[in-house]
Design a protein around this motif. Structure first.
Motif, PDB file in Angstrom:
ATOM      1  N   SER A   1       0.840  -1.207   0.000  1.00  0.00           N
ATOM      2  CA  SER A   1       0.000   0.000   0.000  1.00  0.00           C
ATOM      3  C   SER A   1       0.866   1.245   0.000  1.00  0.00           C
ATOM      4  N   SER A   2       0.317   2.328  -0.498  1.00  0.00           N
ATOM      5  CA  SER A   2       1.032   3.606  -0.515  1.00  0.00           C
ATOM      6  C   SER A   2       1.268   4.082   0.910  1.00  0.00           C
TER       7      SER A   2
ATOM      8  N   ARG B   1      -1.485   4.480 -14.382  1.00  0.00           N
ATOM      9  CA  ARG B   1      -2.188   5.428 -13.509  1.00  0.00           C
ATOM     10  C   ARG B   1      -1.918   5.105 -12.041  1.00  0.00           C
ATOM     11  N   ALA B   2      -2.079   3.836 -11.677  1.00  0.00           N
ATOM     12  CA  ALA B   2      -1.907   3.432 -10.289  1.00  0.00           C
ATOM     13  C   ALA B   2      -0.461   3.609  -9.831  1.00  0.00           C
TER      14      ALA B   2
ATOM     15  N   GLN C   1       2.980   9.883  -4.657  1.00  0.00           N
ATOM     16  CA  GLN C   1       2.664  10.051  -3.229  1.00  0.00           C
ATOM     17  C   GLN C   1       3.888   9.764  -2.362  1.00  0.00           C
TER      18      GLN C   1
ATOM     19  N   PRO D   1       4.411  -2.153  -6.220  1.00  0.00           N
ATOM     20  CA  PRO D   1       3.418  -3.039  -5.601  1.00  0.00           C
ATOM     21  C   PRO D   1       2.918  -3.982  -6.682  1.00  0.00           C
TER      22      PRO D   1
ATOM     23  N   GLN E   1       0.590   7.289  -9.534  1.00  0.00           N
ATOM     24  CA  GLN E   1       0.009   7.828  -8.311  1.00  0.00           C
ATOM     25  C   GLN E   1       0.786   7.356  -7.089  1.00  0.00           C
ATOM     26  N   HIS E   2       1.085   6.069  -7.053  1.00  0.00           N
ATOM     27  CA  HIS E   2       1.785   5.490  -5.907  1.00  0.00           C
ATOM     28  C   HIS E   2       3.146   6.153  -5.703  1.00  0.00           C
TER      29      HIS E   2
ATOM     30  N   VAL F   1      -3.280  -7.343   1.863  1.00  0.00           N
ATOM     31  CA  VAL F   1      -1.878  -6.927   1.725  1.00  0.00           C
ATOM     32  C   VAL F   1      -1.702  -5.439   2.011  1.00  0.00           C
ATOM     33  N   TYR F   2      -2.826  -4.723   2.104  1.00  0.00           N
ATOM     34  CA  TYR F   2      -2.754  -3.290   2.402  1.00  0.00           C
ATOM     35  C   TYR F   2      -3.016  -3.012   3.889  1.00  0.00           C
TER      36      TYR F   2
ATOM     37  N   MET G   1      -2.395  -2.718 -11.533  1.00  0.00           N
ATOM     38  CA  MET G   1      -1.222  -1.855 -11.343  1.00  0.00           C
ATOM     39  C   MET G   1      -0.779  -1.278 -12.692  1.00  0.00           C
TER      40      MET G   1
ATOM     41  N   ARG H   1      -7.756   1.281  -0.735  1.00  0.00           N
ATOM     42  CA  ARG H   1      -6.520   1.954  -0.367  1.00  0.00           C
ATOM     43  C   ARG H   1      -5.672   2.144  -1.615  1.00  0.00           C
ATOM     44  N   SER H   2      -4.915   3.223  -1.627  1.00  0.00           N
ATOM     45  CA  SER H   2      -3.955   3.460  -2.710  1.00  0.00           C
ATOM     46  C   SER H   2      -2.858   2.389  -2.611  1.00  0.00           C
ATOM     47  N   PRO H   3      -2.319   1.889  -3.707  1.00  0.00           N
ATOM     48  CA  PRO H   3      -2.408   2.428  -5.080  1.00  0.00           C
ATOM     49  C   PRO H   3      -3.585   1.924  -5.903  1.00  0.00           C
ATOM     50  N   LEU H   4      -4.511   1.154  -5.340  1.00  0.00           N
ATOM     51  CA  LEU H   4      -5.690   0.762  -6.123  1.00  0.00           C
ATOM     52  C   LEU H   4      -6.535   1.998  -6.392  1.00  0.00           C
ATOM     53  N   CYS H   5      -6.766   2.287  -7.633  1.00  0.00           N
ATOM     54  CA  CYS H   5      -7.517   3.473  -8.048  1.00  0.00           C
ATOM     55  C   CYS H   5      -8.998   3.145  -8.186  1.00  0.00           C
TER      56      CYS H   5
END
Lengths: 309, 309, 309, 309
Positions: free
Chosen positions: C93-94, C127-128, C135, C117, C131-132, D61-62, C124, D282-286
């Motif tokens: 996770s981010s 875009r994802a 951040q 990730p 973003q990750h 996993v997040y 993934m 949760r990020s990075p899932l958009c």
């Protein structure tokens, strides 16, 4: 020449079990037409719907254009009139596929099985494949069956392409050898309004395919255990799912052995054990190693199809 | 008929750059031999070592057996005597490959390029491929070059097989189109004692291949930017690595575009822009969409090879 | 606490060779900090640019959050001030990646290495991942290095994403372990205007990576043959490509053995032979079988790095 | 604390349908326990056998180690006593998996679902995985369910490993999300003498799995269409295969959409439409793009599960 169902006016009923027959060679790697006929004679006692000539197990990619036609002619002459002869006519180019299709029809094929071209697989998208199959189906004097066999081609005919092509009046079905049961069910679901049928491309998932609406199978294992594969068909059709399941279980390992695991060399070895002419493959396909032959025998034995040595 | 280096007594020197030439078709999808000759005439000004006829970019899988020979004959007649003609003679079976190889040699090929058979890839292990290539090399009147192109065949000739085959007196090299530079370096390392050469199968990793000991390239992009690919060769050979790097950079995107991304349709489109006869592919290969053509043009433009529209 | 280069004002110079150090465990599978320090003491004589702590070879996915920080602290204390400590801080996770990054920086890391990730790899996309990484780079007190290791993650950071992210002021480079040299060259080409550097993620393609503009390497094999990997670096930097090539050749097989082929168990076994503390991995990673150990030894021997038993 | 079936004396009966519940987050990406409870309250009207907490759809996993336990505690308190709580306790290392398993059992889980470790997939062979699962099952106070989900892990638990592990007294079953129906049937066949059950890991092949002997499913789609998935179960159990087939057909596309195609973001979006708390991942899932949301809606609509906008 035997009469042929027109591919245009009414769709051919392809329901049932077919062995994708192997091509026997003599010691010079030449096609042995006598052995081929003898195999077909033995198969005549099995309630097959017909025969697939030059599916992947026919080593069709190892035959010359002439041999491909000759083998179909030979089969066509040998089998009973009520048996369907489905000939693999797929080539890489549309033009060659059309030409081969026409000659296969002349040679007596009632339908053709057309594998997805795959050498330029990066460009074999839905546009290309729909164009290819449409051209072939337009030109073909006999009905066309789509053929998706990702294990050999590295390419799966997409659901969208299959659904679009199912609307063509001269395309009657799909042989799906990939075994993705979700995909098979979805194709059947989305072609229910068409006169379009799906055949399982392997005995390994035949019951599951029936459970989601498939109507037959083209099963390598039927070259060896034809009666049993037809029994499985009958159990599925008559709704005897428990019995079907028990039979299905015992076919999986032998099936995997003669397909994914050991390929045509394994299939031909098993044919030899069961009284058919298997023999050698053309090079570069090698015969089984001794160890492999032992493993194969053990797989047929442990599932109750062969007695111990 | 033009003289030929014997494949047996001394190994042929294959070092240099080759375009894997495309096959021009007319509007009926028939081979256009005039356009083929015109392309070769234009290529005569480029310092190529020779020409690969019926590599993957020649749409060889779309040609009949006869056409394959005719195209090689035509090329053989058209090109200067000091240019090598390397003909793709690979078929799925060993027997057909041998037959085609013999006819290619008669047609004027100085060497043959033999792609890995791949339809039964699950069984194309080292044993099968070593047997196949040994049979072909034993029978071939001209030297044999191995050809590994996993993007089309889904199969990589293993390092062990390549190293074993490099010891054959009639096997002179490998065209590796996979682009795994570690593997390429390892094959070169392990065949250093043999008279065996590796050619990069793409302009995308040509510099890197030279850096680890490759001695040439068979590059689709050389059909379009032949002079530039030969410049890159010269920069590598003369150790001008910085200049080489800058030129290499500008070739990557155009190269990827006319190979992995848009395939032969892209290559032929680019050829049209650069004054060669590209034209259409045989079906089922489709022409570029308008969007793709635009993207392709933009890739050549942004790397400085085309002016803006 | 040791001073840190700001990630914001000027980009950190990451050029050079780094071993992605392993984590020694005692017989209870607990981190053995003494052995870790002893390894680092031995490494102090090798001209490494620094150390990567918790790359894939550090078994970071087997360490608890606390252990991950403790190991970085320990390394940070042990190594000389001029050595860079790059800590793997990637989580799925981010939010966890950011948290770990902050703690790694506090623990003394000069930069963090952030793996893509990958558990939800189907989503993934660029875009994802953009973003990750954005951040994480926004939040990180130290520079961020992208990390693409498809062998473990089944996911390659796309060229487009890498090029976009290279523009971020706190993203200084990419460790690419995939080894696709065309892709590596393209990323370098397209980020030339940025202060962005690419490190080869393996000794197997280190020379080739230098030839296309990479500026260093994070090489598992450097845990065993650190001096030699640094020699290869120097030969590349000083343009002695022929000598570089000969050294590169001898590193490929040992490198493949301790990475793709036998993994960390192989790497640790080789470390034991070369006087470092290798030892066992955490379960479920198994030690080498006897046969594997023999093969590994033979690979180091045949390339001249070990004498015969 | 709720009573628990012993994993040792008698094997737990896991037959039935389970939603692998999602984890609701608030706008700060923190777990929203109230929404979680409200979802469970709504699910209490559906005849589920129980709930899988922290399958892949739970974004486990997040979650931090602490959050993973807290979520299981919360679910354990919220659901009726006759519902099974199966908690995902898989981690990459054996030691962490054992630790998490123990805490999950304390938190109220009746069984644990243990995903195959996968980061070092090149070394996760049968030896490694059998060792891993044996250690975990030996230590676990509750029964263990194997979990193979190649779409996320890039790794399929091999048939041989599953069959060996099925003999362990504390291993009660397998959740198979790969969907290879031949493999599923074979595992069932080869574990018939064990008290071992297979659950389909997706609603896409639920009927087919039942047809070959599976006894339940852990289906993402059951978070949205729980009643319908349970209906499908009943139709299969009662042998109403034709009706089952028609229902199965209508579930495939929505199922594919909320799993392979759009992932958890799609699943949560659909949950919102059906009156549950889905929300963001949760990020990075958009989140879904607008276009994706439209496509998803259209898929539910065209299969008759949603009315037109």
């Amino acid at each position: 020449r035997r009469s042929r169902t027109s591919g245009i006016s009414a769709k051919l009923d392809i329901r049932g079990i077919y062995p994708p027959i192997t091509t026997p060679f003599n010691h010079n790697e030449q096609v042995d037409y006598n052995k081929l006929e003898e195999n077909l004679n033995k198969y005549s006692k099995v309630p097959f719907r017909g025969f697939v000539v030059q599916g992947s197990n026919g080593e069709y990619v190892y035959l010359t254009s002439e041999e491909r036609i000759e083998v179909v002619k030979s089969v066509s002459k040998s089998v009973a009139k009520d048996k369907l002869v489905i000939a693999g006519s797929g080539c890489e180019s549309s033009i060659a596929t059309i030409h081969t299709t026409e000659r296969m029809a002349e040679a007596g094929a009632h339908a053709v099985l057309v594998v997805t071209p795959s050498y330029y697989r990066g460009r074999m998208d839905n546009r290309a494949l729909i164009q290819h199959y449409t051209q072939v189906a337009n030109a073909s004097p006999v009905p066309v069956i789509l053929y998706s066999v990702p294990g050999n081609t590295g390419l799966d005919l997409q659901v969208e392409a299959a659904v679009t092509l199912a609307q063509h009046p001269n395309i009657v079905g799909l042989k799906d050898s990939g075994g993705d049961i979700t995909r098979i069910a979805l194709i059947i679901h989305k072609t229910q309004k068409e006169d379009f049928h799906v055949l399982a491309g392997s005995a390994g998932f035949l019951l599951a395919a029936y459970s989601v609406g498939a109507v037959g199978g083209v099963c390598a294992l039927a070259n060896v255990l034809g009666t049993q594969v037809c029994q499985l068909e009958q159990l599925c059709i008559s709704g005897q799912w428990e019995k079907a399941k028990d039979l299905q279980y015992r076919l999986i390992e032998p099936n995997t052995a003669v397909t994914r695991q050991m390929g045509i060399a394994g299939l031909k070895q098993a044919m030899d054990w069961f009284g058919y002419h298997g023999g050698k493959c053309r090079s570069p396909l090698c015969p089984l190693s001794e160890l492999e032959a032992k493993q194969l025998n053990s797989i047929f034995t442990s599932n109750g199809w062969l007695s111990h040595f």
